[in-house]
Design an enzyme around this catalytic site. Structure first.
Site, mmCIF file in Angstrom:
data_model
loop_
_atom_site.group_PDB
_atom_site.id
_atom_site.type_symbol
_atom_site.label_atom_id
_atom_site.label_comp_id
_atom_site.label_asym_id
_atom_site.label_seq_id
_atom_site.Cartn_x
_atom_site.Cartn_y
_atom_site.Cartn_z
ATOM 1 N N SER A 77 -0.952 -2.194 9.171
ATOM 2 C CA SER A 77 -0.553 -2.720 8.387
ATOM 3 C C SER A 77 -0.155 -4.375 9.351
ATOM 4 O O SER A 77 -0.822 -5.173 8.325
ATOM 5 C CB SER A 77 1.040 -2.514 8.361
ATOM 6 O OG SER A 77 1.412 -2.256 9.154
ATOM 7 N N ALA A 79 1.403 -0.964 0.351
ATOM 8 C CA ALA A 79 0.133 -0.450 -0.095
ATOM 9 C C ALA A 79 0.952 1.114 -0.382
ATOM 10 O O ALA A 79 0.266 2.364 -0.669
ATOM 11 C CB ALA A 79 -0.887 0.235 1.216
ATOM 12 N N LYS A 136 8.324 6.145 15.471
ATOM 13 C CA LYS A 136 7.810 5.755 15.402
ATOM 14 C C LYS A 136 7.845 4.380 15.531
ATOM 15 O O LYS A 136 6.032 3.829 15.312
ATOM 16 C CB LYS A 136 8.363 5.611 13.707
ATOM 17 C CG LYS A 136 7.915 4.732 12.808
ATOM 18 C CD LYS A 136 6.407 5.761 11.966
ATOM 19 C CE LYS A 136 5.048 4.846 11.482
ATOM 20 N NZ LYS A 136 5.508 3.803 10.439
ATOM 21 N N ASN A 182 0.122 -0.502 16.597
ATOM 22 C CA ASN A 182 -0.136 -1.967 15.808
ATOM 23 C C ASN A 182 -0.924 -3.637 16.112
ATOM 24 O O ASN A 182 -1.741 -4.257 15.968
ATOM 25 C CB ASN A 182 0.848 -2.429 14.248
ATOM 26 C CG ASN A 182 0.921 -1.597 13.790
ATOM 27 O OD1 ASN A 182 0.732 0.043 13.865
ATOM 28 N ND2 ASN A 182 1.818 -1.018 12.485
ATOM 29 N N ASN A 199 8.802 -0.493 8.950
ATOM 30 C CA ASN A 199 8.427 -0.515 9.717
ATOM 31 C C ASN A 199 9.326 -0.443 11.385
ATOM 32 O O ASN A 199 10.078 -1.619 10.924
ATOM 33 C CB ASN A 199 6.606 -0.735 10.833
ATOM 34 C CG ASN A 199 5.906 -0.040 9.990
ATOM 35 O OD1 ASN A 199 5.697 1.108 10.181
ATOM 36 N ND2 ASN A 199 4.686 -0.465 9.876
#
Ligand code: KPL
Length: 300
Positions: free
Chosen positions: A250, A20, A180, A188, A98
């Site tokens: 994700s 994506a 992050k 997540n 990530n």
């Protein structure tokens, strides 16, 4: 728009895979008039819908001048190995995933004139069939990781600004990666385990867990030398939950589509660092075990 015109000469971009975020970047570059192609495991022309437009992406062919590699952390070494024979002698490679960047295995693979970069982003994107949606306005931080990257600062920064901007350039990506990591450690696993959108996490029932995850992450980050302010981080997490409310993280998507998740690179990294500094992180440990179990069941 004038500020979107490619610099002269524009780098020819190849985007690896059809995830994506990669397709969001490819679409935005193409719509701004930049040359962009896809580097896929099975070469094919890809047709997608993005913001009411039908876009077509041809297959990238060697030599590749600039490559965005938005693949999962565990897939990076194999992706770079596969790219090596196709890279131009002065190619620029931008990793984006990530978790922490494990670039020590990638840098030695490149020749001295090939640049390596890392980009971390909070944009949200969702791919459903052939449709790609930009489900969360975010921002990105971009860092050159070797001298060859520093020679191409402007060209790479301009392209990434269009693809996943606004982009901030830094020489030290690590504090941003911890930042992050804290966001991903909250959103997540919780969205994957509760099979919900990012926006659902704004509900009261999730706040005690969000607070606890973040407290644990802040303790570990401080011990590792990258202190994060708890109150600021909590605000940032709430902001990402709001701005990507319509997005499915994700990790939620990975579980749904029976793929391997990035839990080891996100929560696993925190648990590993916590053990190193002798810090108890019971909730993060529990969430990691639960996601690993769910992933195992989903992949059976
Ligand atoms: O990075 C993300 C992800 O889904 O992996 C966020 C920023 C949480 C957007 O969904």
């Amino acid at each position: 728009m004038a500020q979107h015109s490619p610099p002269q000469p524009a780098l020819n971009w190849a985007i690896v895979g059809q995830g994506a975020i990669g397709l969001l970047a490819a679409s935005r570059l193409q719509l701004a008039g930049w040359p962009v192609q896809l580097w896929l495991r099975q070469p094919a022309v890809l047709n997608i819908h993005f913001e009411q437009q039908a876009l077509h992406f041809a297959n990238a062919t060697a030599p590749l001048a600039a490559v965005l590699i938005p693949v999962k952390s565990y897939a990076v070494p194999a992706a770079v190995q596969a790219l090596l024979p196709a890279l131009a002698p002065d190619a620029q490679l931008v990793l984006s995933h990530n978790g922490m960047a494990a670039t020590e295995h990638i840098l030695p693979l490149l020749s001295p004139a090939q640049g390596l970069w890392f980009l971390t982003t909070t944009h949200g994107a969702l791919k459903q069939g052939a449709t790609v949606r930009h489900t969360g306005q975010g921002q990105s931080v971009l860092a050159p990781l070797n001298p060859a990257a520093k020679n191409q600062l402007l060209a790479v920064q301009q392209a990434m600004d269009i693809a996943l901007g606004p982009v901030t350039l830094t020489d030290n990506i690590l504090p941003f990666l911890w930042h992050k990591l804290a966001i991903n450690a909250v959103i997540n696993p919780l969205t994957a385990l509760n099979n919900c959108s990012n926006g659902e996490l704004a509900k009261g029932q999730y706040q005690p867990q969000i607070n606890q995850i973040l407290k644990e992450v802040c303790q570990v980050a401080a011990a590792a030398g990258y202190p994060l302010q708890y109150a600021q981080m909590l605000e940032k997490v709430q902001q990402v939950i709001q701005s990507t409310a319509a997005n499915f993280s994700s990790m939620q998507q990975d579980i749904l589509h029976r793929r391997r998740t990035e839990i080891e690179a996100i929560t696993g990294y925190i648990v590993e660092q916590a053990a190193r500094y002798d810090i108890a992180v019971p909730l993060n440990t529990h969430l990691m075990q639960q996601v690993l179990q769910l992933q195992h069941l989903a992949q059976r």
